[in-house]
Write a protein that holds these residues in place. Structure first.
Motif, PDB file in Angstrom:
ATOM      1  N   MET A  89       0.841  -1.189   0.000  1.00  0.00           N
ATOM      2  CA  MET A  89       0.000   0.000   0.000  1.00  0.00           C
ATOM      3  C   MET A  89       0.884   1.248   0.000  1.00  0.00           C
ATOM      4  N   ILE A  90       0.613   2.154  -0.923  1.00  0.00           N
ATOM      5  CA  ILE A  90       1.325   3.424  -1.009  1.00  0.00           C
ATOM      6  C   ILE A  90       0.318   4.534  -0.727  1.00  0.00           C
ATOM      7  N   THR A  91       0.629   5.394   0.246  1.00  0.00           N
ATOM      8  CA  THR A  91      -0.346   6.402   0.641  1.00  0.00           C
ATOM      9  C   THR A  91       0.351   7.645   1.200  1.00  0.00           C
ATOM     10  N   THR A  92      -0.440   8.672   1.477  1.00  0.00           N
ATOM     11  CA  THR A  92       0.090   9.889   2.107  1.00  0.00           C
ATOM     12  C   THR A  92      -0.128   9.808   3.618  1.00  0.00           C
ATOM     13  N   ALA A  93       0.588  10.652   4.338  1.00  0.00           N
ATOM     14  CA  ALA A  93       0.482  10.645   5.798  1.00  0.00           C
ATOM     15  C   ALA A  93      -0.930  10.981   6.261  1.00  0.00           C
ATOM     16  N   GLU A  94      -1.567  11.971   5.616  1.00  0.00           N
ATOM     17  CA  GLU A  94      -2.913  12.371   6.026  1.00  0.00           C
ATOM     18  C   GLU A  94      -3.903  11.216   5.893  1.00  0.00           C
ATOM     19  N   LYS A  95      -3.874  10.540   4.744  1.00  0.00           N
ATOM     20  CA  LYS A  95      -4.796   9.422   4.521  1.00  0.00           C
ATOM     21  C   LYS A  95      -4.487   8.255   5.451  1.00  0.00           C
ATOM     22  N   PHE A  96      -3.202   7.985   5.657  1.00  0.00           N
ATOM     23  CA  PHE A  96      -2.827   6.847   6.492  1.00  0.00           C
ATOM     24  C   PHE A  96      -3.247   7.067   7.945  1.00  0.00           C
ATOM     25  N   LEU A  97      -3.021   8.275   8.466  1.00  0.00           N
ATOM     26  CA  LEU A  97      -3.400   8.564   9.844  1.00  0.00           C
ATOM     27  C   LEU A  97      -4.905   8.470  10.034  1.00  0.00           C
ATOM     28  N   LYS A  98      -5.661   8.913   9.063  1.00  0.00           N
ATOM     29  CA  LYS A  98      -7.113   8.814   9.142  1.00  0.00           C
ATOM     30  C   LYS A  98      -7.549   7.350   9.214  1.00  0.00           C
ATOM     31  N   THR A  99      -6.933   6.511   8.378  1.00  0.00           N
ATOM     32  CA  THR A  99      -7.248   5.080   8.380  1.00  0.00           C
ATOM     33  C   THR A  99      -6.813   4.424   9.680  1.00  0.00           C
ATOM     34  N   LEU A 100      -5.633   4.796  10.157  1.00  0.00           N
ATOM     35  CA  LEU A 100      -5.084   4.200  11.375  1.00  0.00           C
ATOM     36  C   LEU A 100      -5.969   4.503  12.580  1.00  0.00           C
ATOM     37  N   ARG A 101      -6.556   5.695  12.606  1.00  0.00           N
ATOM     38  CA  ARG A 101      -7.446   6.061  13.718  1.00  0.00           C
ATOM     39  C   ARG A 101      -8.779   5.320  13.645  1.00  0.00           C
ATOM     40  N   GLN A 102      -9.221   5.022  12.438  1.00  0.00           N
ATOM     41  CA  GLN A 102     -10.541   4.417  12.259  1.00  0.00           C
ATOM     42  C   GLN A 102     -10.526   2.904  12.435  1.00  0.00           C
ATOM     43  N   GLU A 103      -9.444   2.257  12.056  1.00  0.00           N
ATOM     44  CA  GLU A 103      -9.403   0.791  12.062  1.00  0.00           C
ATOM     45  C   GLU A 103      -8.707   0.258  13.319  1.00  0.00           C
ATOM     46  N   ASP A 104      -9.110  -0.923  13.739  1.00  0.00           N
ATOM     47  CA  ASP A 104      -8.525  -1.543  14.928  1.00  0.00           C
ATOM     48  C   ASP A 104      -7.138  -2.095  14.652  1.00  0.00           C
ATOM     49  N   LYS A 105      -6.958  -2.641  13.447  1.00  0.00           N
ATOM     50  CA  LYS A 105      -5.695  -3.310  13.118  1.00  0.00           C
ATOM     51  C   LYS A 105      -4.795  -2.386  12.320  1.00  0.00           C
ATOM     52  N   ALA A 106      -3.501  -2.439  12.627  1.00  0.00           N
ATOM     53  CA  ALA A 106      -2.499  -1.657  11.903  1.00  0.00           C
ATOM     54  C   ALA A 106      -1.627  -2.601  11.075  1.00  0.00           C
ATOM     55  N   PRO A 107      -1.039  -2.115   9.989  1.00  0.00           N
ATOM     56  CA  PRO A 107      -0.116  -2.962   9.221  1.00  0.00           C
ATOM     57  C   PRO A 107       1.083  -3.349  10.077  1.00  0.00           C
ATOM     58  N   ASN A 108       1.600  -4.540   9.877  1.00  0.00           N
ATOM     59  CA  ASN A 108       2.769  -4.973  10.647  1.00  0.00           C
ATOM     60  C   ASN A 108       4.040  -4.258  10.210  1.00  0.00           C
ATOM     61  N   LEU A 109       4.032  -3.716   8.991  1.00  0.00           N
ATOM     62  CA  LEU A 109       5.182  -2.957   8.503  1.00  0.00           C
ATOM     63  C   LEU A 109       4.719  -1.599   8.000  1.00  0.00           C
ATOM     64  N   ILE A 110       5.356  -0.554   8.509  1.00  0.00           N
ATOM     65  CA  ILE A 110       5.100   0.808   8.030  1.00  0.00           C
ATOM     66  C   ILE A 110       6.445   1.447   7.716  1.00  0.00           C
ATOM     67  N   VAL A 111       6.596   1.923   6.495  1.00  0.00           N
ATOM     68  CA  VAL A 111       7.790   2.675   6.106  1.00  0.00           C
ATOM     69  C   VAL A 111       7.359   4.124   5.911  1.00  0.00           C
ATOM     70  N   ALA A 112       7.754   4.994   6.836  1.00  0.00           N
ATOM     71  CA  ALA A 112       7.379   6.411   6.787  1.00  0.00           C
ATOM     72  C   ALA A 112       8.572   7.206   6.272  1.00  0.00           C
ATOM     73  N   TRP A 113       8.422   7.809   5.104  1.00  0.00           N
ATOM     74  CA  TRP A 113       9.542   8.537   4.520  1.00  0.00           C
ATOM     75  C   TRP A 113       9.135   9.966   4.167  1.00  0.00           C
ATOM     76  N   GLY A 114      10.106  10.870   4.197  1.00  0.00           N
ATOM     77  CA  GLY A 114       9.831  12.264   3.904  1.00  0.00           C
ATOM     78  C   GLY A 114      10.467  13.167   4.940  1.00  0.00           C
ATOM     79  N   ASP A 115      10.266  14.481   4.783  1.00  0.00           N
ATOM     80  CA  ASP A 115      10.969  15.441   5.629  1.00  0.00           C
ATOM     81  C   ASP A 115      10.128  16.039   6.743  1.00  0.00           C
ATOM     82  N   GLU A 116       8.891  15.548   6.949  1.00  0.00           N
ATOM     83  CA  GLU A 116       8.034  16.123   7.984  1.00  0.00           C
ATOM     84  C   GLU A 116       8.021  15.248   9.239  1.00  0.00           C
ATOM     85  N   ALA A 117       8.740  15.698  10.263  1.00  0.00           N
ATOM     86  CA  ALA A 117       8.859  14.941  11.512  1.00  0.00           C
ATOM     87  C   ALA A 117       7.525  14.832  12.244  1.00  0.00           C
ATOM     88  N   TYR A 118       6.653  15.818  12.085  1.00  0.00           N
ATOM     89  CA  TYR A 118       5.365  15.795  12.782  1.00  0.00           C
ATOM     90  C   TYR A 118       4.591  14.525  12.432  1.00  0.00           C
TER      91      TYR A 118
END
Length: 349
Positions: A1-30
């Motif tokens: 799955m390839i996604t943006t931080a905004e979409k991923f955070l929205k999904t992560l808050r809504q769903e009970d299960k998280a992916p076992n692997l997350i690769v977060a890349w980019g220059d925004e530490a927030y």
């Protein structure tokens, strides 16, 4: 799955299960910090605070130890949480011509294979600054985990983020408050989200029971930010307030830690922006065309157009030339603050 931080955070808050692997890349530490905190809450739900200890690997990875940690069944919390921070294996070569060593290529393949086979009881968050989308690492792991792009925001894309932040406190910004923040942040290359998040938290305390936040509230809380003091100087120039502009220059000069170059850059930025808008106005461009052409917020565009009516294009261009001359002569020990004051007096008098 390839996604943006905004979409991923929205999904992560809504769903009970998280992916076992997350690769977060980019220059925004927030975004990276938010993903880490939210993931820890999900993984360690119901677990005592003292037992919520992730394993951290950084830069020079011990791949054998990493593989062992990922595949060792947890004894206490029920899940492993492993954080990999800025691994050197993912650093790109400085030049396209530089060849990747055989060892690095083999290690990167081993690293990819390890992350592609994570057991259900382990969660891995790998964060890095850049990813090469052409490489096997990116293509392989996007099929088995979440590749999340954490890019910095520009000021003109800030509104949805601001709405989300206010909603955390059961509040909302009115139009003028949102526009003021965006105008404040227009002087930055990218918006400092971590800093802005802290100021919004202060704003919620300042506003108290009031849940509609106004421009006056924003001005009261944000006035001490370095970005805002720079905006105040630019605003004084744009509104042709010579006395205020000179006063702000004096304040900046008296700050022992303030370098002349950033102040010169801020003034040059403001004159350059006025020049660009004034030139389009003289060509008969409408506000909508200026907004689209320069990618400005409509409120900021209106303020800038109002300011441009106080100047001729020739005066702005001559000022910009003088500012460039100051910059060129700096290396040879040219005059700084007094010369900048003279240039502004010529423009604003």
């Amino acid at each position: 799955m390839i996604t943006t931080a905004e979409k991923f955070l929205k999904t992560l808050r809504q769903e009970d299960k998280a992916p076992n692997l997350i690769v977060a890349w980019g220059d925004e530490a927030y975004y990276k910090d938010t993903i880490k905190d939210l993931l820890a809450e999900k993984i360690f739900a119901g677990v005592k605070e003292e037992e919520r200890t992730p394993q951290v690997f950084s830069q020079a990875l011990d791949l054998a130890q990493l593989q062992e940690s990922i595949n060792t069944y947890p004894f206490f919390s029920g899940f492993n949480f492993i954080i990999i921070s800025d691994p050197k294996l993912l650093e790109q070569e400085k030049k396209e011509s530089e060849k990747v060593s055989d060892k690095k290529r083999d290690d990167l393949k081993t690293f990819t294979d390890i992350l592609a086979d994570i057991p259900e009881y382990t969660y891995v968050l790998c964060s890095c600054l850049k990813l090469d989308k052409r490489k096997v690492f990116y293509k392989t792991l996007s099929q088995v985990g979440a590749i999340v792009e954490c890019s910095s925001l520009k000021y003109y894309s800030l509104k949805p983020w601001l709405d989300e932040q206010a909603a955390k406190y059961g509040a909302r910004f009115d139009y003028k408050a949102t526009s003021l923040i965006m105008e404040y942040m227009s002087v930055t290359e990218t918006v400092p989200l971590l800093l802005l998040e802290g100021e919004i938290a202060k704003l919620s305390i300042y506003a108290g029971e009031r849940k509609i936040w106004k421009a006056e509230d924003v001005d009261a809380i944000f006035s001490q930010l370095p970005e805002v003091s720079g905006f105040a100087l630019g605003s004084a120039i744009a509104t042709r307030q010579l006395g205020k502009a000179l006063e702000l220059l004096e304040v900046e000069q008296k700050k022992g830690s303030v370098n002349f170059i950033p102040v010169l850059a801020r003034v040059s930025y403001e004159i350059r922006r006025l020049c660009r808008v004034k030139e389009l106005m003289d060509k008969g461009y409408s506000k909508d065309k200026i907004v689209a052409g320069l990618r400005m917020h409509p409120y900021a565009a209106q303020l800038t157009m109002d300011a441009c009516r106080r100047f001729s294009l020739k005066a702005l261009e001559e000022c910009l030339v003088e500012l460039s001359d100051i910059n060129v002569k700096l290396r040879a020990g040219g005059r700084q603050w007094p010369r900048l004051e003279e240039v502004l007096v010529t423009l604003l008098h």
